[in-house]
Design a protein around this motif. Sequence first.
Motif, PDB file in Angstrom:
ATOM      1  N   SER A 110       0.957  -1.246  -0.112  1.00 49.70           N
ATOM      2  CA  SER A 110      -0.099   0.054  -0.002  1.00 49.70           C
ATOM      3  C   SER A 110       0.858   1.177   0.045  1.00 49.70           C
ATOM      4  O   SER A 110       0.410   1.995  -0.645  1.00 49.70           O
ATOM      5  CB  SER A 110      -0.848  -0.014   1.292  1.00 49.70           C
ATOM      6  N   ASP A 111       2.069   1.303   0.652  1.00 51.10           N
ATOM      7  CA  ASP A 111       2.928   2.533   1.044  1.00 51.10           C
ATOM      8  C   ASP A 111       3.546   2.567  -0.551  1.00 51.10           C
ATOM      9  O   ASP A 111       3.469   3.789  -1.260  1.00 51.10           O
ATOM     10  CB  ASP A 111       4.007   2.076   1.725  1.00 51.10           C
ATOM     11  N   ILE A 112       3.876   1.354  -1.063  1.00 50.97           N
ATOM     12  CA  ILE A 112       4.520   1.487  -2.628  1.00 50.97           C
ATOM     13  C   ILE A 112       3.499   2.029  -3.412  1.00 50.97           C
ATOM     14  O   ILE A 112       3.737   3.029  -4.210  1.00 50.97           O
ATOM     15  CB  ILE A 112       4.984   0.144  -3.105  1.00 50.97           C
ATOM     16  N   MET A 113       2.159   1.625  -3.450  1.00 54.52           N
ATOM     17  CA  MET A 113       1.089   1.976  -4.727  1.00 54.52           C
ATOM     18  C   MET A 113       0.917   3.412  -4.282  1.00 54.52           C
ATOM     19  O   MET A 113       0.706   4.157  -5.070  1.00 54.52           O
ATOM     20  CB  MET A 113      -0.130   1.307  -4.418  1.00 54.52           C
ATOM     21  N   SER A 114       0.867   3.772  -3.044  1.00 48.90           N
ATOM     22  CA  SER A 114       0.460   5.303  -2.653  1.00 48.90           C
ATOM     23  C   SER A 114       1.689   6.139  -3.263  1.00 48.90           C
ATOM     24  O   SER A 114       1.293   7.272  -3.892  1.00 48.90           O
ATOM     25  CB  SER A 114       0.342   5.445  -1.167  1.00 48.90           C
ATOM     26  N   ALA A 115       2.810   5.791  -2.886  1.00 48.03           N
ATOM     27  CA  ALA A 115       3.817   6.405  -3.582  1.00 48.03           C
ATOM     28  C   ALA A 115       4.010   6.511  -5.065  1.00 48.03           C
ATOM     29  O   ALA A 115       4.532   7.483  -5.839  1.00 48.03           O
ATOM     30  CB  ALA A 115       5.426   5.948  -3.030  1.00 48.03           C
ATOM     31  N   ALA A 116       3.780   5.453  -5.767  1.00 47.65           N
ATOM     32  CA  ALA A 116       3.839   5.436  -7.050  1.00 47.65           C
ATOM     33  C   ALA A 116       2.656   6.393  -7.613  1.00 47.65           C
ATOM     34  O   ALA A 116       2.903   6.991  -8.804  1.00 47.65           O
ATOM     35  CB  ALA A 116       3.515   3.863  -7.530  1.00 47.65           C
ATOM     36  N   SER A 117       1.485   6.366  -7.064  1.00 50.87           N
ATOM     37  CA  SER A 117       0.449   7.138  -7.476  1.00 50.87           C
ATOM     38  C   SER A 117       0.894   8.608  -7.582  1.00 50.87           C
ATOM     39  O   SER A 117       0.415   9.281  -8.388  1.00 50.87           O
ATOM     40  CB  SER A 117      -0.690   6.921  -6.596  1.00 50.87           C
ATOM     41  N   ASP A 118       1.583   9.076  -6.307  1.00 55.22           N
ATOM     42  CA  ASP A 118       1.907  10.356  -5.867  1.00 55.22           C
ATOM     43  C   ASP A 118       2.941  10.657  -7.137  1.00 55.22           C
ATOM     44  O   ASP A 118       2.847  11.716  -7.583  1.00 55.22           O
ATOM     45  CB  ASP A 118       2.425  10.673  -4.588  1.00 55.22           C
ATOM     46  N   GLY A 119       3.747   9.836  -7.310  1.00 60.97           N
ATOM     47  CA  GLY A 119       4.891   9.920  -8.095  1.00 60.97           C
ATOM     48  C   GLY A 119       4.430  10.273  -9.638  1.00 60.97           C
ATOM     49  O   GLY A 119       4.743  11.199 -10.452  1.00 60.97           O
TER      50      GLY A 119
END
Length: 154
Positions: A110-119
């Motif tokens: 979830s942290d990775i998906m959130s960071a990827a979406s922000d990026g």
Amino acid sequence: MPQNLVSLRLSAETLAAVEQAIGALETFSKPMRTLTADEIRALAKMGDKSAEFCRQTAMVLEQNQDIIPPSFDLTKMQGDLIAIESLDRQILRLKEIVAKMEDTRIALGSDIMSAASDGYVLMQMFGKAEGLSALQQAMKVRRPGRPRSGPDKA
């Protein structure tokens, strides 16, 4: 604000220790059985209520050994009761560890998906100025939750 449910760094030493522990568990489990679904369906099952029945039966049989025919192996039954109680304690501990590992994996994902979406949003906003148009187009096709088109649609 970026999401950070968990931060985890697994050192080579830690991973090696886990691999060694898993190896020990694999060795420990070698004499244990793997049952097919059909075998499991065909077996009599011992649940929580029936476990107490089994313990009481073993105790009564121990106290009345004169009624036991020679073909009945009370010692094996008693040994099996001890073994299942030992396994139950270990299984509970392992299930708790596995559940914690699975929850941590979900949080990391979830942290990775959130960071990827922000990026991705940042790239959409500033990508043209930085010459990232081709990368943006490639990522647009792969972005989860967006409909894909074309022959390789999965």
